[in-house]
Design a protein around this motif. Structure first.
Motif, mmCIF file in Angstrom:
data_model
loop_
_atom_site.group_PDB
_atom_site.id
_atom_site.type_symbol
_atom_site.label_atom_id
_atom_site.label_comp_id
_atom_site.label_asym_id
_atom_site.label_seq_id
_atom_site.Cartn_x
_atom_site.Cartn_y
_atom_site.Cartn_z
ATOM 1 N N THR A 149 54.382 55.594 -53.956
ATOM 2 C CA THR A 149 55.177 56.099 -54.953
ATOM 3 C C THR A 149 54.334 55.277 -56.049
ATOM 4 O O THR A 149 54.287 53.431 -56.333
ATOM 5 C CB THR A 149 56.396 55.825 -54.904
ATOM 6 O OG1 THR A 149 57.043 56.567 -53.673
ATOM 7 C CG2 THR A 149 57.577 55.900 -56.312
ATOM 8 N N ARG A 150 54.591 56.092 -57.715
ATOM 9 C CA ARG A 150 53.770 55.300 -58.695
ATOM 10 C C ARG A 150 55.050 54.515 -59.159
ATOM 11 O O ARG A 150 56.660 55.105 -58.781
ATOM 12 C CB ARG A 150 53.915 56.284 -59.730
ATOM 13 C CG ARG A 150 52.909 55.544 -61.235
ATOM 14 C CD ARG A 150 52.351 56.920 -61.852
ATOM 15 N NE ARG A 150 53.195 57.738 -62.136
ATOM 16 C CZ ARG A 150 53.846 57.720 -63.285
ATOM 17 N NH1 ARG A 150 53.640 57.021 -64.242
ATOM 18 N NH2 ARG A 150 54.629 58.981 -63.568
ATOM 19 N N ILE A 151 54.855 53.377 -59.456
ATOM 20 C CA ILE A 151 55.941 52.232 -60.272
ATOM 21 C C ILE A 151 55.506 52.426 -61.815
ATOM 22 O O ILE A 151 54.569 51.831 -62.342
ATOM 23 C CB ILE A 151 55.765 50.441 -59.794
ATOM 24 C CG1 ILE A 151 55.870 50.908 -58.817
ATOM 25 C CG2 ILE A 151 56.604 49.751 -60.575
ATOM 26 C CD1 ILE A 151 57.395 51.443 -58.004
ATOM 27 N N LYS A 152 57.043 52.513 -62.516
ATOM 28 C CA LYS A 152 56.814 52.522 -63.732
ATOM 29 C C LYS A 152 57.649 51.090 -64.050
ATOM 30 O O LYS A 152 59.096 50.765 -63.779
ATOM 31 C CB LYS A 152 56.619 53.766 -64.480
ATOM 32 C CG LYS A 152 56.516 54.859 -64.555
ATOM 33 C CD LYS A 152 57.286 55.658 -64.896
ATOM 34 C CE LYS A 152 57.877 55.703 -66.110
ATOM 35 N NZ LYS A 152 58.502 57.128 -66.478
ATOM 36 N N LEU B 207 61.518 47.418 -43.958
ATOM 37 C CA LEU B 207 61.665 47.948 -44.847
ATOM 38 C C LEU B 207 60.440 48.377 -44.466
ATOM 39 O O LEU B 207 59.772 49.345 -44.496
ATOM 40 C CB LEU B 207 61.260 46.724 -45.923
ATOM 41 C CG LEU B 207 62.371 47.224 -46.611
ATOM 42 C CD1 LEU B 207 62.330 45.685 -48.070
ATOM 43 C CD2 LEU B 207 62.799 48.576 -47.794
ATOM 44 N N LYS B 208 59.329 47.801 -43.796
ATOM 45 C CA LYS B 208 57.744 47.852 -43.211
ATOM 46 C C LYS B 208 57.585 48.998 -42.639
ATOM 47 O O LYS B 208 56.767 50.116 -42.080
ATOM 48 C CB LYS B 208 57.357 46.375 -42.850
ATOM 49 C CG LYS B 208 56.737 45.881 -44.007
ATOM 50 C CD LYS B 208 56.283 44.564 -43.662
ATOM 51 C CE LYS B 208 55.650 43.291 -44.582
ATOM 52 N NZ LYS B 208 55.449 41.771 -43.670
ATOM 53 N N SER B 209 58.842 48.761 -41.597
ATOM 54 C CA SER B 209 58.989 50.025 -40.305
ATOM 55 C C SER B 209 59.154 51.363 -41.319
ATOM 56 O O SER B 209 59.424 52.535 -40.822
ATOM 57 C CB SER B 209 59.780 49.420 -39.657
ATOM 58 O OG SER B 209 61.313 49.416 -39.852
ATOM 59 N N GLU C 242 66.317 36.574 -45.955
ATOM 60 C CA GLU C 242 64.878 36.165 -47.072
ATOM 61 C C GLU C 242 65.502 36.170 -48.129
ATOM 62 O O GLU C 242 65.894 37.340 -48.683
ATOM 63 C CB GLU C 242 63.493 37.388 -45.927
ATOM 64 C CG GLU C 242 63.700 37.605 -44.931
ATOM 65 C CD GLU C 242 63.438 38.807 -44.322
ATOM 66 O OE1 GLU C 242 62.572 38.975 -43.333
ATOM 67 O OE2 GLU C 242 64.463 39.503 -44.375
ATOM 68 N N ARG C 243 64.518 36.407 -48.991
ATOM 69 C CA ARG C 243 64.247 35.992 -50.422
ATOM 70 C C ARG C 243 63.134 37.535 -50.710
ATOM 71 O O ARG C 243 62.210 37.039 -50.618
ATOM 72 C CB ARG C 243 64.457 35.412 -51.517
ATOM 73 C CG ARG C 243 65.288 34.260 -51.321
ATOM 74 C CD ARG C 243 65.861 33.215 -52.555
ATOM 75 N NE ARG C 243 66.059 33.196 -54.162
ATOM 76 C CZ ARG C 243 66.891 34.084 -54.529
ATOM 77 N NH1 ARG C 243 68.141 33.583 -53.627
ATOM 78 N NH2 ARG C 243 66.875 33.924 -55.634
ATOM 79 N N ILE C 244 63.792 38.179 -52.193
ATOM 80 C CA ILE C 244 62.356 39.221 -52.231
ATOM 81 C C ILE C 244 62.581 39.487 -53.221
ATOM 82 O O ILE C 244 62.957 39.829 -53.771
ATOM 83 C CB ILE C 244 63.025 40.276 -51.017
ATOM 84 C CG1 ILE C 244 60.980 41.491 -51.254
ATOM 85 C CG2 ILE C 244 63.633 41.047 -51.084
ATOM 86 C CD1 ILE C 244 61.428 42.473 -50.319
ATOM 87 N N THR C 245 61.460 39.951 -54.102
ATOM 88 C CA THR C 245 61.556 40.212 -55.399
ATOM 89 C C THR C 245 62.016 41.680 -55.604
ATOM 90 O O THR C 245 61.525 42.459 -54.371
ATOM 91 C CB THR C 245 59.992 40.248 -56.374
ATOM 92 O OG1 THR C 245 58.897 40.749 -55.796
ATOM 93 C CG2 THR C 245 59.829 38.271 -56.040
ATOM 94 N N PHE C 246 62.079 42.360 -57.165
ATOM 95 C CA PHE C 246 62.752 43.655 -56.465
ATOM 96 C C PHE C 246 61.762 44.257 -56.516
ATOM 97 O O PHE C 246 61.565 45.987 -55.692
ATOM 98 C CB PHE C 246 63.616 43.923 -57.945
ATOM 99 C CG PHE C 246 64.112 44.977 -57.992
ATOM 100 C CD1 PHE C 246 65.654 45.510 -57.319
ATOM 101 C CD2 PHE C 246 63.417 45.976 -58.726
ATOM 102 C CE1 PHE C 246 65.722 46.470 -57.797
ATOM 103 C CE2 PHE C 246 64.532 47.519 -58.760
ATOM 104 C CZ PHE C 246 65.031 47.629 -58.324
ATOM 105 N N ARG D 289 58.199 48.051 -53.213
ATOM 106 C CA ARG D 289 57.027 49.078 -52.770
ATOM 107 C C ARG D 289 56.829 48.793 -51.680
ATOM 108 O O ARG D 289 56.126 49.761 -50.798
ATOM 109 C CB ARG D 289 55.949 48.382 -53.245
ATOM 110 C CG ARG D 289 55.662 47.725 -55.219
ATOM 111 C CD ARG D 289 54.750 46.684 -55.030
ATOM 112 N NE ARG D 289 53.993 46.739 -56.393
ATOM 113 C CZ ARG D 289 53.396 47.890 -57.882
ATOM 114 N NH1 ARG D 289 53.063 49.122 -56.697
ATOM 115 N NH2 ARG D 289 53.462 47.882 -58.467
ATOM 116 N N LEU D 290 57.799 48.205 -50.933
ATOM 117 C CA LEU D 290 58.142 48.482 -49.466
ATOM 118 C C LEU D 290 59.094 49.911 -48.860
ATOM 119 O O LEU D 290 58.297 49.672 -48.020
ATOM 120 C CB LEU D 290 58.501 47.138 -48.534
ATOM 121 C CG LEU D 290 57.383 46.113 -48.608
ATOM 122 C CD1 LEU D 290 57.792 44.744 -48.711
ATOM 123 C CD2 LEU D 290 56.278 45.705 -47.749
#
Length: 283
Positions: A221-224, A277-279, A206-210, A215-216
């Motif tokens: 958690t807050r993202i900056k 990641l989801k698990s 799978e390709r996934i954005t960073f 987020r997964l």
């Protein structure tokens, strides 16, 4: 009994690989520049230059898996000296020790057109291996993940500070591969003829954005987001900054690998990192 030598024994991939080899009845010789805790049943070699004291210990091995490499250089350790020079040393030692096959972990994005010094050093190491008399398997990995991998540890460290900082947009993508799949493929590549003299992208399905990965990895958690120019400036002015300049170059490069060719060669199905990641099993 099959006997395999592993360099870079204290690193993330090597720690998992050594355990996997021993669990599968492989006689294992583990080599490192620095002291490390040996696993039960393995032979331990400490060599500060990957020359002294290595030859006698690896004689009789069927293959050598070369995992030594740096992703950030310094005055003491340059890409050329470590990534290319150590590969040259190990080729010579394999030839002297009668080892038939070398397996090398290069990097996704390595090619004859590479311009980054990191990629150039890896490409030069690949060429030395291909021009040698050894059978070889070269893997070009994307991010290898598994909970205690460098990326996960970096994210966990940031989570303690209540936010994860993402350089740039976070829309650049990668193909993470799980360490469990990696160690299985590395062991097979050392013992099975179907991998002989192949260069394979070591990437997940799978390709996934960073940003989505982060987020997964830690929902809630807050993202900056840091401007990319600011991230580069911080990396250039602070040697200890994470990610470093070359880390940023690799991260935003969105390098794509051929997973189907890897899976067809290996004859196996790879784990979905998104599902892991989801698990929550990668946290």
């Amino acid at each position: 009994m099959v006997r395999i030598a592993v360099t870079g024994a204290g690193g993330f991939v090597a720690r998992h690989l050594r355990r996997h080899l021993l669990q599968n009845g492989i006689d294992t010789v583990s080599i490192s520049r620095k002291n490390f805790a040996p696993l039960r049943g393995e032979q331990k070699i400490i060599s500060k230059n990957y020359k002294d004291g290595v030859l006698s210990g690896i004689r009789g091995s069927d293959a050598l898996i070369h995992l030594v490499g740096i992703g950030r250089q310094s005055i003491r350790n340059s890409y050329g000296a470590v990534n290319t020079g150590t590969a040259r040393n190990m080729i010579q030692l394999c030839e002297r020790a009668g080892i038939r096959r070398i397996i090398y972990l290069s990097g996704l994005g390595v090619s004859p057109a590479a311009e980054l010094e990191y990629f150039i050093s890896k490409y030069n190491a690949e060429q030395l291996i291909k021009k040698s008399e050894l059978d070889y398997v070269i893997f070009r990995p994307s991010y290898i993940v598994g909970g205690d991998d460098p990326l996960s540890m970096h994210l966990k460290k940031q989570i303690k500070n209540t936010a994860i900082e993402i350089p740039g947009s976070g829309r650049y993508s990668f193909q993470p591969v799980h360490i469990g799949d990696v160690v299985r493929i590395l062991m097979d590549s050392a013992t099975k003829s179907k991998f002989r003299n192949k260069t394979l992208d070591l990437v997940g399905p799978e390709r996934i954005t960073f940003e989505r990965y982060v987020r997964l990895f830690s929902p809630g958690t807050r993202i900056k987001k840091m401007e990319l120019e600011k991230a580069y400036r911080a990396a250039m002015t602070n040697p200890g900054q994470e990610p470093g300049v070359d880390d940023l170059n690799i991260m935003i490069g969105s390098f794509e690998g051929d997973h189907d060719r890897l899976a067809n060669t290996a004859g196996t199905k790879f784990q979905s990192v998104v599902k892991l990641l989801k698990s929550g099993s990668l946290f």
